[in-house]
Design a protein around this motif. Sequence first.
Motif, PDB file in Angstrom:
ATOM      1  N   LYS A 123       9.588   5.706   7.901  1.00  0.00           N
ATOM      2  CA  LYS A 123       9.280   5.251   6.550  1.00  0.00           C
ATOM      3  C   LYS A 123       7.813   5.547   6.265  1.00  0.00           C
ATOM      4  O   LYS A 123       6.931   5.135   7.014  1.00  0.00           O
ATOM      5  N   ARG A 124       7.554   6.279   5.197  1.00  0.00           N
ATOM      6  CA  ARG A 124       6.186   6.678   4.855  1.00  0.00           C
ATOM      7  C   ARG A 124       5.603   5.684   3.868  1.00  0.00           C
ATOM      8  O   ARG A 124       6.088   5.560   2.742  1.00  0.00           O
ATOM      9  N   HIS A 125       4.557   5.000   4.303  1.00  0.00           N
ATOM     10  CA  HIS A 125       3.901   4.011   3.460  1.00  0.00           C
ATOM     11  C   HIS A 125       2.613   4.596   2.887  1.00  0.00           C
ATOM     12  O   HIS A 125       1.914   5.353   3.570  1.00  0.00           O
ATOM     13  N   PRO A 126       2.283   4.249   1.645  1.00  0.00           N
ATOM     14  CA  PRO A 126       1.053   4.784   1.038  1.00  0.00           C
ATOM     15  C   PRO A 126      -0.192   4.377   1.825  1.00  0.00           C
ATOM     16  O   PRO A 126      -0.294   3.263   2.336  1.00  0.00           O
ATOM     17  N   PHE A 127      -1.116   5.312   1.924  1.00  0.00           N
ATOM     18  CA  PHE A 127      -2.390   5.079   2.602  1.00  0.00           C
ATOM     19  C   PHE A 127      -3.499   5.513   1.647  1.00  0.00           C
ATOM     20  O   PHE A 127      -3.254   5.763   0.465  1.00  0.00           O
ATOM     21  N   VAL A 128      -4.716   5.570   2.107  1.00  0.00           N
ATOM     22  CA  VAL A 128      -5.840   5.945   1.248  1.00  0.00           C
ATOM     23  C   VAL A 128      -5.849   7.449   0.981  1.00  0.00           C
ATOM     24  O   VAL A 128      -5.271   8.228   1.746  1.00  0.00           O
ATOM     25  N   PHE A 129      -6.503   7.856  -0.116  1.00  0.00           N
ATOM     26  CA  PHE A 129      -6.687   9.260  -0.482  1.00  0.00           C
ATOM     27  C   PHE A 129      -5.360  10.016  -0.615  1.00  0.00           C
ATOM     28  O   PHE A 129      -5.289  11.220  -0.348  1.00  0.00           O
TER      29      PHE A 129
ATOM     30  N   HIS B 243       1.193   6.764   5.902  1.00  0.00           N
ATOM     31  CA  HIS B 243       1.104   6.348   7.304  1.00  0.00           C
ATOM     32  C   HIS B 243       2.400   5.707   7.723  1.00  0.00           C
ATOM     33  O   HIS B 243       3.249   5.352   6.883  1.00  0.00           O
ATOM     34  N   GLY B 244       2.571   5.558   9.028  1.00  0.00           N
ATOM     35  CA  GLY B 244       3.795   4.979   9.563  1.00  0.00           C
ATOM     36  C   GLY B 244       3.720   3.464   9.589  1.00  0.00           C
ATOM     37  O   GLY B 244       3.253   2.897  10.570  1.00  0.00           O
ATOM     38  N   GLY B 245       4.187   2.831   8.559  1.00  0.00           N
ATOM     39  CA  GLY B 245       4.113   1.368   8.477  1.00  0.00           C
ATOM     40  C   GLY B 245       5.342   0.651   8.975  1.00  0.00           C
ATOM     41  O   GLY B 245       5.384  -0.570   9.008  1.00  0.00           O
ATOM     42  N   GLY B 246       6.372   1.419   9.373  1.00  0.00           N
ATOM     43  CA  GLY B 246       7.555   0.797   9.942  1.00  0.00           C
ATOM     44  C   GLY B 246       8.741   0.723   8.988  1.00  0.00           C
ATOM     45  O   GLY B 246       8.618   0.888   7.771  1.00  0.00           O
ATOM     46  N   TYR B 247       9.889   0.462   9.567  1.00  0.00           N
ATOM     47  CA  TYR B 247      11.169   0.359   8.865  1.00  0.00           C
ATOM     48  C   TYR B 247      11.162  -0.818   7.894  1.00  0.00           C
ATOM     49  O   TYR B 247      10.653  -1.905   8.200  1.00  0.00           O
TER      50      TYR B 247
END
Length: 273
Positions: free
Chosen positions: A241-247, A251-255
């Motif tokens: 699951k791709r979670h929003p990160f900066v710029f 990032h990988g924030g988990g299921y």
Amino acid sequence: MAINLDSIHAGIALATLSLLLLYVLRYRNHPAEVFSPIAAWLRAFIYFGCCFLFAWLSGATEAALATPFIPAAASSSRYWLPLTAALLVFVLIAYWGIWAKWTLRFGRKLDIPAQLLFGLCWGVSYPLCFLGFWHMSANIGPQWPTWAVFLLAYSLISVWQYLWQDLYWDVYIAPEHDTAWTIKWKVPCTHIPNVTLCLIYFVVYDAYWIFIALQALALTGCSIAMRMPAPWSKEITPPAKRHPFVFGLVHGGGYVAEDPENDPHLKAIGAPY
């Protein structure tokens, strides 16, 4: 017969470049929403090759080969054996126990030969990379006291691992195996104490091979626990699951479960979400 490190690492460099070329030509545009075991293995082994090369260029490999498995300092320390045993027990509990218990598998099959191979390559290349950071730090501050070199090396390892694991490894290589909750608990219960304690142990005893062996044991446990799919696997594996990160990065924030209270995968590991 003396080991020709230059020739060996020239071979590793050639193999790494070959894997990179294969990846670019065949898998670079593979859709992100579909997990590809062979693409994941290619990405991983390209990185493993880079770790070996970094350790060699930094001087870590040569230093390790010049050091016996049981360090010389062990003979003059009555604490060496109990500390080594304590670290071994910690790694087994932390990775083969806690990390494994809190790892999602989504029904992936246990494939010991493939997962053992992946885990050992992962487990040897990562500590070599860490040792490369140690030697790089020592080269930056050749006159620094040991504690200062340790702080720099530890900081570099921590920053690199956080960025690499979160922004790449858990997005493009590892199959989905975590949730926000498991990440929250795994990091302080396994990863942070592992790197901290094992690096201190290495610095005190100059124990290159035991440091590598402990990390190999830990990461082999991770490979088996998360059921890393073999390159030839045809199983349907959920992508990370791709979670929003900066710029604009992810990032990988988990299921993320649609119904956490009734999700069978969360129930299997006792995670609330």
